[in-house]
Design a protein around this motif. Structure first.
Motif, PDB file in Angstrom:
ATOM      1  N   VAL A  22       0.904  -0.766  -0.011  1.00  0.00           N
ATOM      2  CA  VAL A  22       0.231   0.061  -0.092  1.00  0.00           C
ATOM      3  C   VAL A  22       0.674   0.882   0.320  1.00  0.00           C
ATOM      4  CG1 VAL A  22      -1.660   1.343   1.584  1.00  0.00           C
ATOM      5  CG2 VAL A  22      -1.986  -0.929   1.164  1.00  0.00           C
ATOM      6  N   ARG A  23       0.962   1.686   0.694  1.00  0.00           N
ATOM      7  CA  ARG A  23       2.391   2.848   1.071  1.00  0.00           C
ATOM      8  C   ARG A  23       3.450   2.741  -0.590  1.00  0.00           C
ATOM      9  NH1 ARG A  23       3.840   0.826   6.598  1.00  0.00           N
ATOM     10  NH2 ARG A  23       3.366   2.472   8.063  1.00  0.00           N
ATOM     11  N   ALA A  24       3.600   1.870  -0.598  1.00  0.00           N
ATOM     12  CA  ALA A  24       4.602   1.785  -2.377  1.00  0.00           C
ATOM     13  C   ALA A  24       3.286   2.442  -3.503  1.00  0.00           C
ATOM     14  CB  ALA A  24       4.944   0.262  -2.601  1.00  0.00           C
ATOM     15  N   LEU A  25       2.207   2.335  -3.122  1.00  0.00           N
ATOM     16  CA  LEU A  25       1.588   2.442  -4.563  1.00  0.00           C
ATOM     17  C   LEU A  25       1.618   4.432  -4.484  1.00  0.00           C
ATOM     18  CD1 LEU A  25      -1.889   1.226  -3.342  1.00  0.00           C
ATOM     19  CD2 LEU A  25      -0.771   1.044  -5.424  1.00  0.00           C
ATOM     20  N   ARG A  26       1.890   5.002  -3.156  1.00  0.00           N
ATOM     21  CA  ARG A  26       2.328   6.233  -3.724  1.00  0.00           C
ATOM     22  C   ARG A  26       3.243   6.652  -4.824  1.00  0.00           C
ATOM     23  NH1 ARG A  26      -0.559  10.483  -3.104  1.00  0.00           N
ATOM     24  NH2 ARG A  26      -0.439   9.901  -5.195  1.00  0.00           N
ATOM     25  N   GLY A  27       3.880   5.926  -5.046  1.00  0.00           N
ATOM     26  CA  GLY A  27       4.710   6.674  -6.037  1.00  0.00           C
ATOM     27  C   GLY A  27       4.852   6.182  -7.513  1.00  0.00           C
ATOM     28  N   ARG A  28       3.478   4.964  -7.823  1.00  0.00           N
ATOM     29  CA  ARG A  28       3.018   4.632  -8.926  1.00  0.00           C
ATOM     30  C   ARG A  28       1.950   5.262  -9.480  1.00  0.00           C
ATOM     31  NH1 ARG A  28       2.320  -1.547  -7.680  1.00  0.00           N
ATOM     32  NH2 ARG A  28       1.905  -1.365 -10.624  1.00  0.00           N
ATOM     33  N   ILE A  29       1.117   6.034  -9.070  1.00  0.00           N
ATOM     34  CA  ILE A  29       0.096   6.744  -8.939  1.00  0.00           C
ATOM     35  C   ILE A  29       0.495   8.477  -8.643  1.00  0.00           C
ATOM     36  CG2 ILE A  29      -2.427   7.835  -7.653  1.00  0.00           C
ATOM     37  CD1 ILE A  29      -2.523   4.368  -7.021  1.00  0.00           C
ATOM     38  N   ALA A  30      -0.457   8.717 -10.014  1.00  0.00           N
ATOM     39  CA  ALA A  30       0.191  10.696 -10.066  1.00  0.00           C
ATOM     40  C   ALA A  30       0.321  11.318  -8.688  1.00  0.00           C
ATOM     41  CB  ALA A  30      -0.798  11.303 -11.236  1.00  0.00           C
ATOM     42  N   ALA A  31       0.735  12.211  -8.461  1.00  0.00           N
ATOM     43  CA  ALA A  31       1.082  13.205  -7.061  1.00  0.00           C
ATOM     44  C   ALA A  31      -0.360  13.658  -7.030  1.00  0.00           C
ATOM     45  CB  ALA A  31       1.631  14.066  -7.223  1.00  0.00           C
ATOM     46  N   ARG A  32      -0.939  14.231  -8.270  1.00  0.00           N
ATOM     47  CA  ARG A  32      -2.821  14.940  -8.340  1.00  0.00           C
ATOM     48  C   ARG A  32      -3.306  14.204  -7.419  1.00  0.00           C
ATOM     49  NH1 ARG A  32      -6.171  13.042 -11.211  1.00  0.00           N
ATOM     50  NH2 ARG A  32      -5.557  11.522 -13.326  1.00  0.00           N
ATOM     51  N   ILE A  33      -3.640  12.704  -7.507  1.00  0.00           N
ATOM     52  CA  ILE A  33      -4.384  12.214  -6.860  1.00  0.00           C
ATOM     53  C   ILE A  33      -4.156  11.800  -5.506  1.00  0.00           C
ATOM     54  CG2 ILE A  33      -5.202   9.495  -6.817  1.00  0.00           C
ATOM     55  CD1 ILE A  33      -4.924   9.873 -10.322  1.00  0.00           C
ATOM     56  N   THR A  34      -5.018  12.287  -4.355  1.00  0.00           N
ATOM     57  CA  THR A  34      -4.716  11.788  -2.630  1.00  0.00           C
ATOM     58  C   THR A  34      -5.266  10.282  -2.808  1.00  0.00           C
ATOM     59  OG1 THR A  34      -5.845  14.142  -2.810  1.00  0.00           O
ATOM     60  CG2 THR A  34      -5.319  12.427  -0.735  1.00  0.00           C
ATOM     61  N   LEU A  35      -4.749   9.690  -2.437  1.00  0.00           N
ATOM     62  CA  LEU A  35      -4.134   8.529  -1.694  1.00  0.00           C
ATOM     63  C   LEU A  35      -5.006   8.527  -0.035  1.00  0.00           C
ATOM     64  CD1 LEU A  35      -1.888   6.378  -3.736  1.00  0.00           C
ATOM     65  CD2 LEU A  35      -3.720   6.409  -4.145  1.00  0.00           C
ATOM     66  N   ILE A  36      -6.034   7.589   0.386  1.00  0.00           N
ATOM     67  CA  ILE A  36      -6.165   6.960   1.480  1.00  0.00           C
ATOM     68  C   ILE A  36      -6.098   6.150   2.159  1.00  0.00           C
ATOM     69  CG2 ILE A  36      -8.108   6.889   3.102  1.00  0.00           C
ATOM     70  CD1 ILE A  36      -8.937  10.207   1.450  1.00  0.00           C
ATOM     71  N   ASP A  37      -5.851   5.162   3.117  1.00  0.00           N
ATOM     72  CA  ASP A  37      -5.952   3.877   2.983  1.00  0.00           C
ATOM     73  C   ASP A  37      -7.094   3.693   3.914  1.00  0.00           C
ATOM     74  OD1 ASP A  37      -3.824   5.276   4.622  1.00  0.00           O
ATOM     75  OD2 ASP A  37      -3.052   2.777   5.414  1.00  0.00           O
ATOM     76  N   ALA A  38      -8.436   3.090   4.142  1.00  0.00           N
ATOM     77  CA  ALA A  38      -9.265   2.983   5.047  1.00  0.00           C
ATOM     78  C   ALA A  38      -9.635   1.378   5.563  1.00  0.00           C
ATOM     79  CB  ALA A  38     -10.434   3.825   4.163  1.00  0.00           C
ATOM     80  N   PRO A  39      -9.084   0.881   5.600  1.00  0.00           N
ATOM     81  CA  PRO A  39      -9.013  -0.718   6.056  1.00  0.00           C
ATOM     82  C   PRO A  39     -10.301  -0.847   7.591  1.00  0.00           C
ATOM     83  CG  PRO A  39      -7.257  -0.352   6.662  1.00  0.00           C
ATOM     84  CD  PRO A  39      -7.327   0.607   5.882  1.00  0.00           C
ATOM     85  N   PHE A  40     -11.348  -1.381   7.578  1.00  0.00           N
ATOM     86  CA  PHE A  40     -12.002  -1.179   8.443  1.00  0.00           C
ATOM     87  C   PHE A  40     -12.288  -3.117   9.317  1.00  0.00           C
ATOM     88  CE2 PHE A  40     -13.983  -3.046   4.322  1.00  0.00           C
ATOM     89  CZ  PHE A  40     -14.766  -4.433   4.824  1.00  0.00           C
ATOM     90  N   ALA A  41     -12.466  -3.251  10.757  1.00  0.00           N
ATOM     91  CA  ALA A  41     -13.049  -3.712  11.557  1.00  0.00           C
ATOM     92  C   ALA A  41     -13.839  -4.051  11.013  1.00  0.00           C
ATOM     93  CB  ALA A  41     -12.235  -3.668  12.974  1.00  0.00           C
ATOM     94  N   GLY A  42     -14.990  -5.381  11.360  1.00  0.00           N
ATOM     95  CA  GLY A  42     -15.983  -5.600  11.590  1.00  0.00           C
ATOM     96  C   GLY A  42     -16.553  -6.631  10.352  1.00  0.00           C
TER      97      GLY A  42
END
Length: 265
Positions: free
Chosen positions: A94-114
């Motif tokens: 997941v962290r490595a995705l920041r270097g693979r996706i255009a900087a103009r696109i904000t990345l949010i990680d939002a896994p959930f429990a349930g």
């Protein structure tokens, strides 16, 4: 106007889409798990209509296909400005995705429990990682999907927090299973043991028993299965620092690999 797209075959994809539509949010879906009545048949049509993508893949392979390979939404959605990864994946990946996706696109990680019932009732708990302003912008969406959403830090921290949370839960489930096996071998009534253990951990015996039943069910492929316990440990090891003491987690991985599911008496 915010236009949400939900893509992936994760178990929460269809319920999440239903929750958003019920709340009046403009949302569309892409993926077999979403069913034939989502109104979307082509990746191009889906990509053209969204500015926020909520990704719910089953695994890394599906995430790669949706983001970069088959559908390649990270490259083909013209108005895309935000990607929310709402599945439990390797924190390193997941962290490595920041270097693979255009900087103009904000990345949010939002896994959930349930579990399944929490998903259906919009009562999951989100771990959030990303810029404060973007998370504030997405807060109404998370409110429609769950009961709470807590920021862990910057992008990637939520995924790390989630897998560590899963590791703790997996260890507890596995140790409970072993304790019950030992109790059975000594002639202790399993139902009474569960009742007392549920009281010890301030959980109703019925709720505690249901968790153990789901975990022990032969052939179970759900969140309490042995294979999932192993995955939880692998993801936890993925978050470990170079100097971390890895003996206990490694031992758990070996232990879980030798466990067999069984029905509760």
């Amino acid at each position: 106007m915010r236009r949400i797209g939900i893509a992936g075959c994760g178990r929460a994809a269809r319920p999440f889409l239903d929750h958003l539509r019920k709340a009046g949010v403009a949302a569309s879906g892409y993926g077999a798990a979403l069913g034939p009545d989502t109104g979307e048949t082509a990746a191009e049509t889906f990509a053209a209509g969204i500015d926020t993508l909520i990704l719910l893949p089953r695994d890394i392979a599906e995430a790669e296909a949706l983001l970069f390979e088959n559908e390649a939404f990270a490259k083909t959605a013209p108005d895309l400005c935000r990607i929310v990864i709402s599945a439990t994946l390797s924190p390193r990946y997941v962290r490595a995705l920041r270097g693979r996706i255009a900087a103009r696109i904000t990345l949010i990680d939002a896994p959930f429990a349930g579990g399944a019932r929490a998903i259906s009732d919009a009562r999951v708990s989100f771990f959030l990682g990303g810029p404060v302003e973007d998370l504030r912008h997405m807060a109404p969406i998370f409110d429609h999907l769950g009961r709470q959403a807590i920021r862990m830090g910057g992008f990637g921290t939520a995924m790390a927090a989630k897998v560590m949370n899963d590791f703790l839960a997996a260890s507890s489930n596995a140790m409970t299973r072993i304790a019950l096996d030992w109790a059975e071998a000594q002639g202790i009534d399993e139902a009474r043991m569960i009742e007392m253990t549920g009281d010890t951990f301030a959980q109703t015996p019925a709720a505690f028993a249901q968790e153990i039943i789901e975990f022990m069910q032969p052939g179970s492929g759900g969140e309490f299965s042995v294979s999932t316990l192993i995955k939880d440990v692998e993801c936890a090891l993925d978050t470990a620092l170079t100097s971390a003491h890895l003996t206990p987690p490694g031992a758990f991985e070996t232990l879980f690999g030798s466990m067999k599911s069984r029905a509760i008496h």
